[in-house]
Design a protein around this motif. Sequence first.
Motif, short mmCIF file in Angstrom:
data_model
loop_
_atom_site.label_atom_id
_atom_site.label_comp_id
_atom_site.label_asym_id
_atom_site.label_seq_id
_atom_site.Cartn_x
_atom_site.Cartn_y
_atom_site.Cartn_z
N LEU A 248 0.81 -1.21 0.00
CA LEU A 248 0.00 0.00 0.00
C LEU A 248 0.84 1.27 0.00
O LEU A 248 0.43 2.29 -0.56
CB LEU A 248 -0.93 0.01 1.22
CG LEU A 248 -1.97 -1.11 1.28
CD1 LEU A 248 -2.85 -0.94 2.52
CD2 LEU A 248 -2.84 -1.10 0.02
N LEU A 249 2.01 1.21 0.62
CA LEU A 249 2.91 2.36 0.64
C LEU A 249 4.33 1.88 0.33
O LEU A 249 5.12 1.62 1.23
CB LEU A 249 2.88 3.08 1.99
CG LEU A 249 3.74 4.35 2.08
CD1 LEU A 249 3.25 5.40 1.09
CD2 LEU A 249 3.73 4.90 3.50
N TYR B 83 -2.89 1.84 -11.12
CA TYR B 83 -3.77 1.75 -9.95
C TYR B 83 -4.68 0.52 -10.05
O TYR B 83 -4.88 -0.21 -9.07
CB TYR B 83 -4.60 3.02 -9.83
CG TYR B 83 -5.85 2.87 -9.00
CD1 TYR B 83 -5.78 2.80 -7.61
CD2 TYR B 83 -7.10 2.79 -9.60
CE1 TYR B 83 -6.94 2.65 -6.85
CE2 TYR B 83 -8.26 2.64 -8.85
CZ TYR B 83 -8.17 2.57 -7.47
OH TYR B 83 -9.31 2.42 -6.72
N LEU C 206 -2.88 -2.56 -9.12
CA LEU C 206 -2.31 -2.50 -7.77
C LEU C 206 -0.80 -2.30 -7.79
O LEU C 206 -0.09 -2.73 -6.86
CB LEU C 206 -2.65 -3.78 -6.98
CG LEU C 206 -4.14 -4.14 -6.90
CD1 LEU C 206 -4.35 -5.41 -6.10
CD2 LEU C 206 -4.95 -2.99 -6.30
N ARG C 207 -0.29 -1.63 -8.81
CA ARG C 207 1.14 -1.31 -8.90
C ARG C 207 1.36 0.10 -8.35
O ARG C 207 1.57 1.05 -9.09
CB ARG C 207 1.65 -1.43 -10.33
CG ARG C 207 1.73 -2.85 -10.86
CD ARG C 207 2.67 -3.73 -10.01
NE ARG C 207 3.98 -3.17 -9.84
CZ ARG C 207 5.02 -3.48 -10.63
NH1 ARG C 207 4.86 -4.34 -11.61
NH2 ARG C 207 6.20 -2.93 -10.41
N TYR C 208 1.30 0.20 -7.02
CA TYR C 208 1.39 1.52 -6.40
C TYR C 208 2.79 2.11 -6.50
O TYR C 208 2.96 3.33 -6.37
CB TYR C 208 0.93 1.44 -4.94
CG TYR C 208 -0.51 0.99 -4.82
CD1 TYR C 208 -1.52 1.72 -5.44
CD2 TYR C 208 -0.85 -0.15 -4.12
CE1 TYR C 208 -2.84 1.31 -5.35
CE2 TYR C 208 -2.18 -0.56 -4.02
CZ TYR C 208 -3.16 0.17 -4.64
OH TYR C 208 -4.47 -0.24 -4.56
N ASP C 209 3.79 1.27 -6.72
CA ASP C 209 5.13 1.80 -6.96
C ASP C 209 5.16 2.58 -8.28
O ASP C 209 5.77 3.66 -8.37
CB ASP C 209 6.17 0.69 -6.96
CG ASP C 209 5.80 -0.48 -7.86
OD1 ASP C 209 4.65 -0.51 -8.38
OD2 ASP C 209 6.64 -1.39 -8.03
N VAL D 89 2.46 3.93 -9.63
CA VAL D 89 1.60 5.08 -9.38
C VAL D 89 2.43 6.24 -8.80
O VAL D 89 2.36 7.38 -9.26
CB VAL D 89 0.44 4.73 -8.43
CG1 VAL D 89 -0.28 5.99 -7.96
CG2 VAL D 89 -0.54 3.79 -9.12
N ILE D 90 3.24 5.92 -7.79
CA ILE D 90 4.05 6.96 -7.16
C ILE D 90 5.13 7.45 -8.12
O ILE D 90 5.43 8.65 -8.17
CB ILE D 90 4.67 6.44 -5.84
CG1 ILE D 90 3.56 6.12 -4.84
CG2 ILE D 90 5.64 7.46 -5.26
CD1 ILE D 90 4.03 5.46 -3.56
#
Length: 273
Positions: free
Chosen positions: A39-40, A226, A229-232, A234-235
């Motif tokens: 998630l982070l 998003y 679920l590839r939040y890396d 996304v950031i």
Amino acid sequence: MTSITSSRFYRHIERGIVPVLLIAGWEAFSRSGILPAALLPAPSQVLIAWADWIFSTDGNTQTYSGHWIFDIAASAGRVFAGFGIATVMGVAIGMAIGWSRSVESLVEPTLQTLRPVPPVSWIPLAIIWFGIANKPAIFLVFMGSFFPILLSTIHGVKTCDRNLLRAGAMTGGTGSMLLRHIVFPAALPSIFSGLRIAIGSAWMLTVTAEMVAVKSGVGYVLWDAYYFLRYDVVIASMVSIGLLGFLSDYVIKAISGRVLRWQRGSTLQARER
């Protein structure tokens, strides 16, 4: 000379303190286990994904691998197309409104009615009018950039020193000459302020448009990542947008510094940076 160089060196260090502290705190928090790593993602994980997105290092970003430059080029093209149109129209109409009361009475009420309408609210109409392609994104960038440039230009024209106009008229200057040689240069500081505000809005709006109405660019990658679920990624997209906005603003600021070099001796810009 040595003292000037060292002073600039320390200023660069000062500018890096806050980003370094934020990244270090983010890394520590991500590794603390308070939130799941998925998630982070930690900055180190984001950097790995970003490197693969740019250089296709190990393929961990899959379909995005090695496509960063193409995504950046797609977004930048939309930004500068919409921003360029907004600059030309905003400065031209702003000069006319600021200079002529009749134009102000005729045009400004309509523009001031349109100004409070959020640019994102134009998305449905933009898709209907232009389809799913570059045009709706360029249109939204234009809508978000136009009004800051317009209002800054009007302000710059209306705050022009009347004594300068009187002096120009006494030397035989016509209306067009006064506008070109006195009013426009006097309005340039305000115009450049509007450009700097507008370029930030341009990047925000193109990312918004790419999430909804376009199938390429950094905004599209952000939204697509998003869903997977590839939040890396996304950031990494968010950081890319921030850096591109910073560089765009830096270019406008550098151009402003050269064009307005006559201000350096009489304003706070004279301070050594």
